[in-house]
Design an enzyme around this catalytic site. Structure first.
Site, PDB file in Angstrom:
ATOM      1  N   GLU A  40       0.853  -1.188   0.000  1.00 30.62           N
ATOM      2  CA  GLU A  40       0.000   0.000   0.000  1.00 30.62           C
ATOM      3  C   GLU A  40       0.885   1.232   0.000  1.00 30.62           C
ATOM      4  O   GLU A  40       1.756   1.378   0.863  1.00 30.62           O
ATOM      5  CB  GLU A  40      -0.901   0.003   1.236  1.00 30.62           C
ATOM      6  CG  GLU A  40      -1.615   1.318   1.483  1.00 30.62           C
ATOM      7  CD  GLU A  40      -2.236   1.410   2.866  1.00 30.62           C
ATOM      8  OE1 GLU A  40      -2.531   2.540   3.306  1.00 30.62           O
ATOM      9  OE2 GLU A  40      -2.416   0.359   3.529  1.00 30.62           O
ATOM     10  N   THR A  69      -4.853   5.861   2.511  1.00 32.56           N
ATOM     11  CA  THR A  69      -5.255   7.192   2.945  1.00 32.56           C
ATOM     12  C   THR A  69      -6.084   7.881   1.858  1.00 32.56           C
ATOM     13  O   THR A  69      -5.880   9.046   1.522  1.00 32.56           O
ATOM     14  CB  THR A  69      -4.037   8.059   3.346  1.00 32.56           C
ATOM     15  OG1 THR A  69      -3.116   7.244   4.091  1.00 32.56           O
ATOM     16  CG2 THR A  69      -4.446   9.209   4.243  1.00 32.56           C
ATOM     17  N   LYS A 129     -11.016  -2.566   7.136  1.00 32.29           N
ATOM     18  CA  LYS A 129      -9.797  -2.298   7.897  1.00 32.29           C
ATOM     19  C   LYS A 129     -10.201  -1.798   9.282  1.00 32.29           C
ATOM     20  O   LYS A 129     -10.880  -0.772   9.395  1.00 32.29           O
ATOM     21  CB  LYS A 129      -8.948  -1.242   7.180  1.00 32.29           C
ATOM     22  CG  LYS A 129      -7.666  -0.897   7.914  1.00 32.29           C
ATOM     23  CD  LYS A 129      -6.813   0.073   7.109  1.00 32.29           C
ATOM     24  CE  LYS A 129      -7.237   1.508   7.279  1.00 32.29           C
ATOM     25  NZ  LYS A 129      -6.258   2.453   6.693  1.00 32.29           N
TER      26      LYS A 129
END
Length: 214
Positions: A40, A69, A129
Protein backbone atom coordinates in the site's frame (compact mmCIF):
# COMPACT_ATOMS: atom_id res chain seq x y z
CA UNK A 1 -5.54 -12.92 -11.00
CA UNK A 2 -8.40 -12.73 -8.51
CA UNK A 3 -7.50 -9.64 -6.52
CA UNK A 4 -9.46 -10.43 -3.37
CA UNK A 5 -8.22 -14.02 -3.22
CA UNK A 6 -4.64 -12.75 -3.62
CA UNK A 7 -4.97 -10.39 -0.65
CA UNK A 8 -6.62 -13.05 1.51
CA UNK A 9 -4.03 -15.66 0.58
CA UNK A 10 -0.98 -13.53 1.31
CA UNK A 11 -2.57 -11.65 4.23
CA UNK A 12 0.10 -9.02 4.86
CA UNK A 13 -0.29 -5.54 3.39
CA UNK A 14 2.94 -3.56 3.75
CA UNK A 15 2.19 0.13 4.19
CA UNK A 16 4.65 2.60 2.67
CA UNK A 17 3.92 6.07 4.03
CA UNK A 18 5.94 9.17 3.27
CA UNK A 19 8.64 7.57 1.11
CA UNK A 20 10.09 9.53 -1.78
CA UNK A 21 8.81 8.31 -5.14
CA UNK A 22 12.38 7.52 -6.27
CA UNK A 23 12.77 5.07 -3.36
CA UNK A 24 9.46 3.24 -3.56
CA UNK A 25 10.43 0.73 -6.28
CA UNK A 26 13.52 -0.26 -4.26
CA UNK A 27 11.39 -0.64 -1.12
CA UNK A 28 8.82 -2.71 -3.02
CA UNK A 29 11.58 -4.91 -4.42
CA UNK A 30 13.01 -5.56 -0.95
CA UNK A 31 9.56 -6.40 0.40
CA UNK A 32 8.82 -8.68 -2.54
CA UNK A 33 12.10 -10.51 -2.04
CA UNK A 34 11.04 -11.11 1.56
CA UNK A 35 7.75 -12.64 0.43
CA UNK A 36 5.38 -9.69 0.74
CA UNK A 37 2.85 -9.70 -2.11
CA UNK A 38 0.63 -6.71 -1.23
CA UNK A 39 1.92 -3.15 -0.89
CA UNK A 40 0.00 0.00 0.00
CA UNK A 41 1.37 3.38 -0.99
CA UNK A 42 -0.35 6.13 0.95
CA UNK A 43 -1.54 9.14 -0.97
CA UNK A 44 -0.09 11.57 1.56
CA UNK A 45 3.34 10.51 0.30
CA UNK A 46 5.32 12.65 -2.17
CA UNK A 47 4.24 12.01 -5.80
CA UNK A 48 2.20 9.02 -4.64
CA UNK A 49 0.34 8.44 -7.91
CA UNK A 50 3.64 8.35 -9.79
CA UNK A 51 5.00 5.84 -7.27
CA UNK A 52 1.89 3.66 -7.64
CA UNK A 53 2.26 3.69 -11.41
CA UNK A 54 5.94 2.71 -11.24
CA UNK A 55 5.41 -0.17 -8.80
CA UNK A 56 2.32 -1.43 -10.64
CA UNK A 57 4.32 -1.68 -13.88
CA UNK A 58 7.45 -3.11 -12.27
CA UNK A 59 5.65 -5.87 -10.34
CA UNK A 60 2.69 -6.61 -12.58
CA UNK A 61 1.42 -10.11 -11.85
CA UNK A 62 3.77 -10.53 -8.89
CA UNK A 63 2.60 -8.00 -6.31
CA UNK A 64 -0.66 -6.13 -5.81
CA UNK A 65 -0.34 -2.38 -5.41
CA UNK A 66 -2.89 -0.41 -3.45
CA UNK A 67 -3.47 3.23 -2.56
CA UNK A 68 -3.89 4.20 1.08
CA UNK A 69 -5.25 7.19 2.94
CA UNK A 70 -7.91 7.64 0.25
CA UNK A 71 -10.52 10.05 1.56
CA UNK A 72 -12.85 10.68 -1.39
CA UNK A 73 -14.12 9.02 -4.59
CA UNK A 74 -12.22 11.32 -6.95
CA UNK A 75 -8.93 10.38 -5.35
CA UNK A 76 -9.86 6.69 -5.48
CA UNK A 77 -10.50 6.99 -9.22
CA UNK A 78 -7.19 8.77 -9.83
CA UNK A 79 -5.33 6.09 -7.89
CA UNK A 80 -7.01 3.24 -9.78
CA UNK A 81 -6.24 4.88 -13.12
CA UNK A 82 -2.60 5.08 -11.97
CA UNK A 83 -2.54 1.34 -11.33
CA UNK A 84 -3.90 0.82 -7.80
CA UNK A 85 -5.71 -2.51 -7.48
CA UNK A 86 -7.07 -1.96 -4.00
CA UNK A 87 -8.12 1.15 -2.13
CA UNK A 88 -7.67 1.64 1.61
CA UNK A 89 -9.06 4.44 3.72
CA UNK A 90 -8.90 5.38 7.40
CA UNK A 91 -12.65 6.07 7.40
CA UNK A 92 -15.95 4.95 5.88
CA UNK A 93 -16.91 7.01 2.85
CA UNK A 94 -19.71 5.25 1.00
CA UNK A 95 -19.15 7.12 -2.26
CA UNK A 96 -15.49 6.08 -2.20
CA UNK A 97 -16.52 2.45 -1.76
CA UNK A 98 -18.91 2.73 -4.71
CA UNK A 99 -16.31 4.38 -6.95
CA UNK A 100 -13.74 1.73 -6.07
CA UNK A 101 -16.14 -1.10 -6.91
CA UNK A 102 -17.25 0.63 -10.12
CA UNK A 103 -13.67 0.51 -11.37
CA UNK A 104 -13.15 -3.12 -10.38
CA UNK A 105 -10.74 -2.54 -7.51
CA UNK A 106 -10.89 -4.00 -3.99
CA UNK A 107 -12.42 -1.73 -1.36
CA UNK A 108 -10.91 -1.73 2.14
CA UNK A 109 -12.35 1.20 4.12
CA UNK A 110 -11.30 1.85 7.69
CA UNK A 111 -13.76 1.52 10.55
CA UNK A 112 -13.65 0.98 14.29
CA UNK A 113 -17.05 0.57 15.92
CA UNK A 114 -19.40 -2.35 15.12
CA UNK A 115 -21.81 0.11 13.48
CA UNK A 116 -19.10 1.55 11.21
CA UNK A 117 -17.81 -1.92 10.32
CA UNK A 118 -21.28 -3.19 9.40
CA UNK A 119 -22.09 0.00 7.46
CA UNK A 120 -18.91 -0.35 5.41
CA UNK A 121 -19.58 -4.00 4.62
CA UNK A 122 -23.25 -3.48 3.75
CA UNK A 123 -22.24 -0.74 1.32
CA UNK A 124 -19.84 -2.93 -0.64
CA UNK A 125 -16.55 -3.14 1.23
CA UNK A 126 -14.67 -6.34 0.37
CA UNK A 127 -12.65 -6.22 3.59
CA UNK A 128 -12.98 -3.80 6.49
CA UNK A 129 -9.80 -2.30 7.90
CA UNK A 130 -10.11 -2.09 11.68
CA UNK A 131 -8.26 1.10 12.52
CA UNK A 132 -6.61 1.74 14.85
CA UNK A 133 -5.90 -1.82 15.98
CA UNK A 134 -3.65 -0.71 18.84
CA UNK A 135 -6.51 -1.62 21.19
CA UNK A 136 -5.40 -5.24 20.75
CA UNK A 137 -6.36 -8.58 19.23
CA UNK A 138 -9.14 -9.23 21.74
CA UNK A 139 -11.16 -6.46 20.07
CA UNK A 140 -11.05 -8.33 16.75
CA UNK A 141 -12.25 -11.48 18.51
CA UNK A 142 -15.05 -9.53 20.20
CA UNK A 143 -16.21 -7.97 16.92
CA UNK A 144 -16.22 -11.34 15.18
CA UNK A 145 -18.67 -12.66 17.78
CA UNK A 146 -21.73 -10.84 16.38
CA UNK A 147 -20.21 -10.12 12.93
CA UNK A 148 -18.36 -13.33 11.95
CA UNK A 149 -19.13 -12.90 8.24
CA UNK A 150 -17.21 -9.64 7.84
CA UNK A 151 -13.51 -9.97 6.85
CA UNK A 152 -11.41 -7.79 9.15
CA UNK A 153 -7.93 -6.42 8.50
CA UNK A 154 -6.45 -4.82 11.64
CA UNK A 155 -4.08 -1.94 10.94
CA UNK A 156 -2.18 0.41 13.22
CA UNK A 157 -0.59 -1.45 16.08
CA UNK A 158 0.13 -4.83 14.46
CA UNK A 159 3.76 -5.94 14.81
CA UNK A 160 5.91 -9.07 15.02
CA UNK A 161 5.15 -9.45 18.71
CA UNK A 162 1.37 -9.62 18.32
CA UNK A 163 0.60 -10.64 14.73
CA UNK A 164 -0.06 -14.23 15.78
CA UNK A 165 -2.58 -13.02 18.34
CA UNK A 166 -4.44 -11.08 15.66
CA UNK A 167 -4.29 -14.13 13.40
CA UNK A 168 -5.72 -16.35 16.13
CA UNK A 169 -8.47 -13.78 16.76
CA UNK A 170 -9.71 -14.32 13.22
CA UNK A 171 -8.25 -11.43 11.21
CA UNK A 172 -8.11 -12.19 7.47
CA UNK A 173 -5.08 -9.96 6.96
CA UNK A 174 -2.84 -7.38 8.54
CA UNK A 175 -1.84 -3.85 7.60
CA UNK A 176 1.77 -3.36 8.70
CA UNK A 177 3.18 0.14 8.68
CA UNK A 178 6.21 1.63 10.43
CA UNK A 179 6.99 -1.57 12.33
CA UNK A 180 7.95 -2.98 8.92
CA UNK A 181 8.80 -0.05 6.63
CA UNK A 182 10.61 2.73 8.46
CA UNK A 183 11.13 5.54 5.97
CA UNK A 184 12.96 7.63 8.57
CA UNK A 185 15.95 5.41 7.87
CA UNK A 186 18.24 6.17 4.94
CA UNK A 187 17.12 4.05 2.00
CA UNK A 188 20.41 2.35 1.11
CA UNK A 189 21.60 -1.20 0.40
CA UNK A 190 22.04 -2.01 4.07
CA UNK A 191 18.53 -0.85 5.00
CA UNK A 192 16.94 -2.66 2.06
CA UNK A 193 18.64 -5.90 3.12
CA UNK A 194 17.27 -5.42 6.65
CA UNK A 195 13.83 -4.76 5.18
CA UNK A 196 13.88 -8.03 3.23
CA UNK A 197 14.83 -9.93 6.40
CA UNK A 198 12.06 -8.26 8.41
CA UNK A 199 9.50 -8.92 5.64
CA UNK A 200 10.47 -12.58 5.70
CA UNK A 201 9.98 -12.67 9.48
CA UNK A 202 6.43 -11.40 9.11
CA UNK A 203 5.64 -13.89 6.35
CA UNK A 204 7.12 -16.76 8.36
CA UNK A 205 5.14 -15.76 11.46
CA UNK A 206 1.92 -16.28 9.52
CA UNK A 207 3.12 -19.24 7.49
CA UNK A 208 4.33 -21.19 10.54
CA UNK A 209 1.02 -20.52 12.28
CA UNK A 210 -0.88 -21.88 9.29
CA UNK A 211 1.32 -24.98 9.21
CA UNK A 212 0.57 -25.62 12.88
CA UNK A 213 -3.15 -25.51 12.11
CA UNK A 214 -2.94 -28.08 9.30
Amino acid sequence: MNLLSHILEHKIVAIVRGAESKDVVQIASALHEGGIKNIEITLNSPNALEAIEKVAKEFKGEMLVGAGTVLDPETARAAILSGAQFILAPTVNIETIKMTKRYGAISIPGAFSPTEILTAYENGADIVKVFPASIGAQYIKDIRGPLPHIPLLPTGGVNLDNIREFDAAGAVGFGIGSSLVNIKREINASYLKELTIKARQYVEAIHSKQKENV
